[in-house]
Design an enzyme around this catalytic site. Sequence first.
Site, PDB file in Angstrom:
ATOM      1  N   LYS A   1       0.811  -1.215   0.000  1.00 44.52           N
ATOM      2  CA  LYS A   1       0.000   0.000   0.000  1.00 44.52           C
ATOM      3  C   LYS A   1       0.845   1.267   0.000  1.00 44.52           C
ATOM      4  O   LYS A   1       0.464   2.276  -0.588  1.00 44.52           O
ATOM      5  CB  LYS A   1      -0.951  -0.004   1.205  1.00 44.52           C
ATOM      6  CG  LYS A   1      -2.087  -1.009   1.075  1.00 44.52           C
ATOM      7  CD  LYS A   1      -3.121  -0.821   2.178  1.00 44.52           C
ATOM      8  CE  LYS A   1      -4.305  -1.740   1.953  1.00 44.52           C
ATOM      9  NZ  LYS A   1      -5.349  -1.551   2.987  1.00 44.52           N
TER      10      LYS A   1
ATOM     11  N   LYS B   1      -7.025  -9.504  -8.391  1.00 42.91           N
ATOM     12  CA  LYS B   1      -8.155  -9.510  -7.471  1.00 42.91           C
ATOM     13  C   LYS B   1      -9.178  -8.454  -7.875  1.00 42.91           C
ATOM     14  O   LYS B   1      -8.815  -7.358  -8.307  1.00 42.91           O
ATOM     15  CB  LYS B   1      -7.644  -9.234  -6.049  1.00 42.91           C
ATOM     16  CG  LYS B   1      -8.675  -9.449  -4.954  1.00 42.91           C
ATOM     17  CD  LYS B   1      -8.038  -9.247  -3.585  1.00 42.91           C
ATOM     18  CE  LYS B   1      -9.076  -9.398  -2.477  1.00 42.91           C
ATOM     19  NZ  LYS B   1      -8.479  -9.186  -1.141  1.00 42.91           N
TER      20      LYS B   1
ATOM     21  N   LYS C   1     -12.158  -2.221  -6.161  1.00 42.04           N
ATOM     22  CA  LYS C   1     -12.841  -0.957  -6.477  1.00 42.04           C
ATOM     23  C   LYS C   1     -11.906   0.038  -7.141  1.00 42.04           C
ATOM     24  O   LYS C   1     -12.346   0.985  -7.780  1.00 42.04           O
ATOM     25  CB  LYS C   1     -13.416  -0.347  -5.199  1.00 42.04           C
ATOM     26  CG  LYS C   1     -12.390   0.331  -4.317  1.00 42.04           C
ATOM     27  CD  LYS C   1     -13.010   1.053  -3.156  1.00 42.04           C
ATOM     28  CE  LYS C   1     -11.982   1.893  -2.418  1.00 42.04           C
ATOM     29  NZ  LYS C   1     -11.499   3.064  -3.192  1.00 42.04           N
TER      30      LYS C   1
END
Length: 350
Positions: free
Chosen positions: A118, A211, A214
């Site tokens: 991240k 995966k 969004k």
Amino acid sequence: MAFVERVFSGVQPTGNLHLGNYLGAIVNFVKMQQTHNCIYCVVDMHAITQGVEVWGGPAELARNTREVTAAFIASGIDAKKHIVFNQSQIAGHAELTWIFNCVARIGWLNRMTQFKEKAGKDRENASVGLYDYPVLMAADILLYRATHVPVGEDQKQHLELSRDIAQKFNNDFGDSIRGHGFNEGLYFPQPEPLITGPATRVMSLRDGTKKMSKSDASDNSRINLTDDADTIAQKIRRAKTDPEPLPSEEKGLETRPEADNLVGIYAALAGTTKQEVLTQFGGGQFSTFKNALVEVCVAKLAPIASEMKKLMADPGHVDAILVDGANRARIIADETMRMTKDIVGFIRPR
């Protein structure tokens, strides 16, 4: 000592809940209501660990918190029998995080792969909150002394950290824990993972090796829980496949990620296995299978989208659910914090 069995899980309110969230988490939340005492948390404190451009700012955070709550209720979670609340209403999450920060080791956090993913290359510019995210997650779980946590593969490492923190706390304060009546020297349980279902990891409809997310630029890569029946049908029919017929055996899916993903989605929504799906559709063309998949998806998801729309139109009702859940969660959390403070040696009002 035998711990009371309790399930805890949290979902981030980052918007655009999709089929991956539903099959990977929410559908199992609904099932577990039948067998466990459940606490389901909208983890809004986790949401703000990344830049504001990711979580959208105050108005968007509030809207997304309500949307996740609406998805819980629309999917069948009973907020009267179980607890549904948002994390920031309970001060114990932050208080216990600080205590656990003093138990956890820097080396443990340095091994957390999700922070590296991240934060990307510019790790020096990442927030301390993003780095400390796994300790907050441990506090979320152990504040309620939860024994089981439904997690996806990407969260298993964080759950292991929760177990390590629980064990070290029990070791560090063992004498004090025994002195407060816990004869075995165990105050916090080591929570166990619950990973269930044939499609716990749902992949993109445009690329079966990634995966479902969004953050994907293409809305056609995912089925949003707010999509209506026509949109669901259109996305499935456009989903990437390969030119070969479906295999009759599950082994035949190993080198075909898109086929494997769609079969897994069908199996999860229909409550069956991949092999049973292939027994029914193996040897046939994808067009036939996709039509059947559309029917299953629409039957399961369109009513959820409709109910979510109704709930989102009444934010006061959704907020009342969260407040009621927080009031009930606080009873458990406050008791944990009182005992934790006593064990550590903090003086507090009696």
